[in-house]
Design a protein around this motif. Structure first.
Motif, PDB file in Angstrom:
ATOM      1  N   UNK A  17      31.546  48.200  38.067  1.00 50.84           N
ATOM      2  CA  UNK A  17      30.348  47.356  38.157  1.00 50.84           C
ATOM      3  C   UNK A  17      30.287  46.790  39.565  1.00 50.84           C
ATOM      4  N   UNK A  18      29.182  47.038  40.263  1.00 47.11           N
ATOM      5  CA  UNK A  18      28.975  46.537  41.622  1.00 47.11           C
ATOM      6  C   UNK A  18      27.871  45.493  41.575  1.00 47.11           C
ATOM      7  N   UNK A  19      28.148  44.310  42.135  1.00 44.44           N
ATOM      8  CA  UNK A  19      27.190  43.205  42.097  1.00 44.44           C
ATOM      9  C   UNK A  19      27.077  42.579  43.484  1.00 44.44           C
ATOM     10  N   UNK A  20      25.976  41.874  43.700  1.00 42.81           N
ATOM     11  CA  UNK A  20      25.782  41.194  44.978  1.00 42.81           C
ATOM     12  C   UNK A  20      26.471  39.840  45.017  1.00 42.81           C
ATOM     13  N   UNK A  21      26.836  39.316  43.836  1.00 41.59           N
ATOM     14  CA  UNK A  21      27.526  38.028  43.764  1.00 41.59           C
ATOM     15  C   UNK A  21      28.203  37.906  42.412  1.00 41.59           C
ATOM     16  N   UNK A  22      29.352  37.256  42.393  1.00 39.52           N
ATOM     17  CA  UNK A  22      30.077  37.040  41.139  1.00 39.52           C
ATOM     18  C   UNK A  22      30.614  35.619  41.107  1.00 39.52           C
ATOM     19  N   UNK A  23      30.692  35.009  39.920  1.00 37.05           N
ATOM     20  CA  UNK A  23      31.309  33.685  39.793  1.00 37.05           C
ATOM     21  C   UNK A  23      32.824  33.820  39.913  1.00 37.05           C
ATOM     22  N   UNK A  24      33.328  33.782  41.141  1.00 38.51           N
ATOM     23  CA  UNK A  24      34.683  34.248  41.437  1.00 38.51           C
ATOM     24  C   UNK A  24      35.773  33.548  40.634  1.00 38.51           C
ATOM     25  N   UNK A  25      35.724  32.238  40.542  1.00 35.31           N
ATOM     26  CA  UNK A  25      36.804  31.543  39.848  1.00 35.31           C
ATOM     27  C   UNK A  25      36.844  31.944  38.373  1.00 35.31           C
ATOM     28  N   UNK A  26      35.682  32.035  37.749  1.00 40.51           N
ATOM     29  CA  UNK A  26      35.633  32.436  36.345  1.00 40.51           C
ATOM     30  C   UNK A  26      36.086  33.883  36.167  1.00 40.51           C
ATOM     31  N   UNK A  27      35.701  34.737  37.116  1.00 39.22           N
ATOM     32  CA  UNK A  27      36.111  36.143  37.054  1.00 39.22           C
ATOM     33  C   UNK A  27      37.629  36.250  37.134  1.00 39.22           C
ATOM     34  N   UNK A  28      38.225  35.575  38.116  1.00 44.51           N
ATOM     35  CA  UNK A  28      39.671  35.677  38.306  1.00 44.51           C
ATOM     36  C   UNK A  28      40.449  35.165  37.102  1.00 44.51           C
ATOM     37  N   UNK A  29      39.876  34.221  36.396  1.00 44.72           N
ATOM     38  CA  UNK A  29      40.557  33.664  35.233  1.00 44.72           C
ATOM     39  C   UNK A  29      40.298  34.449  33.950  1.00 44.72           C
ATOM     40  N   UNK A  30      39.558  35.544  34.059  1.00 43.26           N
ATOM     41  CA  UNK A  30      39.306  36.383  32.877  1.00 43.26           C
ATOM     42  C   UNK A  30      40.528  37.249  32.598  1.00 43.26           C
TER      43      UNK A  30
END
Length: 459
Positions: free
Chosen positions: A337-350
């Motif tokens: 999945x390629x995106x222009x922006x991601x909620x980084x902190x939430x992503x890393x904690x997944x």
């Protein structure tokens, strides 16, 4: 400017001066929001460029934080694209005058004399400004404490490494290590931030950092986004060099909301929900680093050939550099999945994230540590190099790409990190979480910072 809030309860006035580039303004404003919540009778005048103020204060506002625009130094009629270095140089040429002008405007507007300066540590001249105003100067260093140490000891490093072919040279020699800086582990000279001993030592940025290192020991307090337990020796060394050296992070653990993600435009979290545990590579290189086209190809090819599931946050202008058919193939089979922006902190904690591929910026490294996710670092500039050295060689919580991404090097790094458990990062995560808890080291240091800002000294 219209002043909102209850003016009658305002007892103190703090001027905040942000460095208007990359992530600096957002990080400083994050800290100021914490300060404003803890000290409701203090009004904070926040000085930054119009561009950042419009962006930051559109996202969140606070009655006792007021934005003021300062010039970015760019001529109004400039037409050609400028590099980051050119823009920084133009701003530095006007920064000191802009601070003095802004202080006068804010004092008149608010009707309160400024009692304290809270600034990005880069602004070395604020020490003299605060001294002339007879008020405290609190410097906030947004990079890593390891980089901070090299800037504080620049004169020592240059004195020890006086070989003519080294000073100012772009040639890096990893066999030469800097192992004499108090509190700092031995670091290859090539990983010391540029401008300390290698590169153009006379550039405006190198000069700024050198002057900063000399000025910071005069600051009333110096705060960093880190935690004492990450490196007790370094904390002890910096505390001996600086007045009130305060680790008050990691910011991401303090500001983290335990509720659902408030903004996820590209549905990153729901996509991760359908991936296997600790299998996904999250890829993001921050706001200041654009990965060169050929490296995009090499990284993409390695991901596809290893069949590594990935979530890649990258600016849309770079999409055209992906290998032909890459986006369709990987999105079609659900592996990418390629995106222009991601909620980084939430992503890393997944739970699905198994590795964080990053440039090694300090805030990204801390977010990786706080999430307990091992890293693959491909450093670019500033403190990226020394941070990546710490990740791979000192803390042993990931690996480093030397030079540029190649398919083979990336394949090896992905296979190595995703195939083993990095127990040391779990230990660092636990220490970070304890530091920000009530009466933890960072919590106590933040209370000390409030004391300095509201009274001018520690009790």
């Amino acid at each position: 400017m219209e002043i909102t809030g209850n003016k009658s309860i305002r007892e103190k006035h703090v001027a905040v001066f942000a460095f208007p580039f990359t992530s600096h303004p957002r990080l400083l404003l994050t800290l100021v929001h914490r300060l404003a919540a803890a000290a409701p009778t203090v009004v904070f005048s926040f000085f930054c460029s119009k561009k950042f103020n419009q962006l930051l204060f559109a996202e969140q506002s606070c009655n006792n934080i007021l934005p003021y625009d300062v010039s970015d130094g760019l001529p109004e009629d400039h037409t050609h694209a400028l590099s980051l270095e050119e823009r920084v140089n133009m701003f530095l040429a006007v920064a000191e005058d802009e601070l003095r002008r802004g202080v006068g405007v804010a004092e008149t507007d608010i009707g309160l004399r400024i009692n304290c300066l809270v600034t990005d540590a880069f602004f070395w001249f604020c020490g003299d400004t605060a001294k002339a105003m007879n008020i405290p100067w609190v410097a906030v260093f947004n990079g890593s404490p390891y980089a901070l140490s090299t800037h504080l000891y620049t004169d020592l490093i240059r004195e020890k490494l006086t070989t003519p072919q080294l000073i100012g040279s772009a040639t890096l020699n990893d066999e030469i290590t800097v192992d004499f800086v108090p509190g700092l582990k031995a670091v290859p000279i090539g990983d010391i931030p540029n401008g300390v001993v290698l590169g153009n030592l006379e550039s405006p940025v190198a000069t700024m950092l050198h002057k900063m290192g000399r000025a910071l020991p005069t600051a009333t307090a110096v705060s960093v986004n880190s935690f004492e337990e990450l490196d007790a020796d370094l904390t002890k060394s910096l505390s001996s060099k600086l007045n009130n050296f305060l680790n008050i992070g990691p910011f991401n653990l303090i500001s983290k909301e335990k509720t659902s993600v408030k903004f996820d435009e590209y549905s990153c979290i729901s996509w991760l929900d359908n991936q296997k545990t600790r299998a996904v590579a999250y890829i993001c290189f921050g706001t200041a680093f654009i990965l060169p086209p050929h490296e995009i190809v090499e990284l993409a090819t390695a991901l596809e050939e290893t069949k590594t599931p990935f979530l890649w946050s990258i600016n849309k202008d770079s999409y055209k550099h992906f290998p032909e058919g890459f986006l369709d193939r990987t999105s079609g089979n659900g592996t990418g999945k390629v995106v222009a922006w991601a909620p980084q902190d939430e992503v890393l904690n997944h739970v699905a994230i198994g590795v964080f591929v990053t440039q090694g910026g300090w805030n990204s490294v801390l977010e990786g540590v706080g999430a307990g996710v091992a890293m693959i670092c491909r450093p670019n500039f500033a403190d990226n190099l020394i941070n990546s050295w710490m990740v791979a060689r000192v803390w042993e919580i990931g690996v480093r790409i030397h030079g540029k991404f190649t398919k083979d090097a990336t394949r090896g790094a992905l296979e190595q990190v995703l195939s083993q458990r990095y127990e040391k990062i779990e230990a660092l995560k636990d220490l970070a979480e304890k530091a920000v808890q009530p009466n933890g080291s960072s919590d106590k240091n933040f209370k000390a910072l409030i004391e300095v800002i509201t009274t001018g000294h520690l009790a």
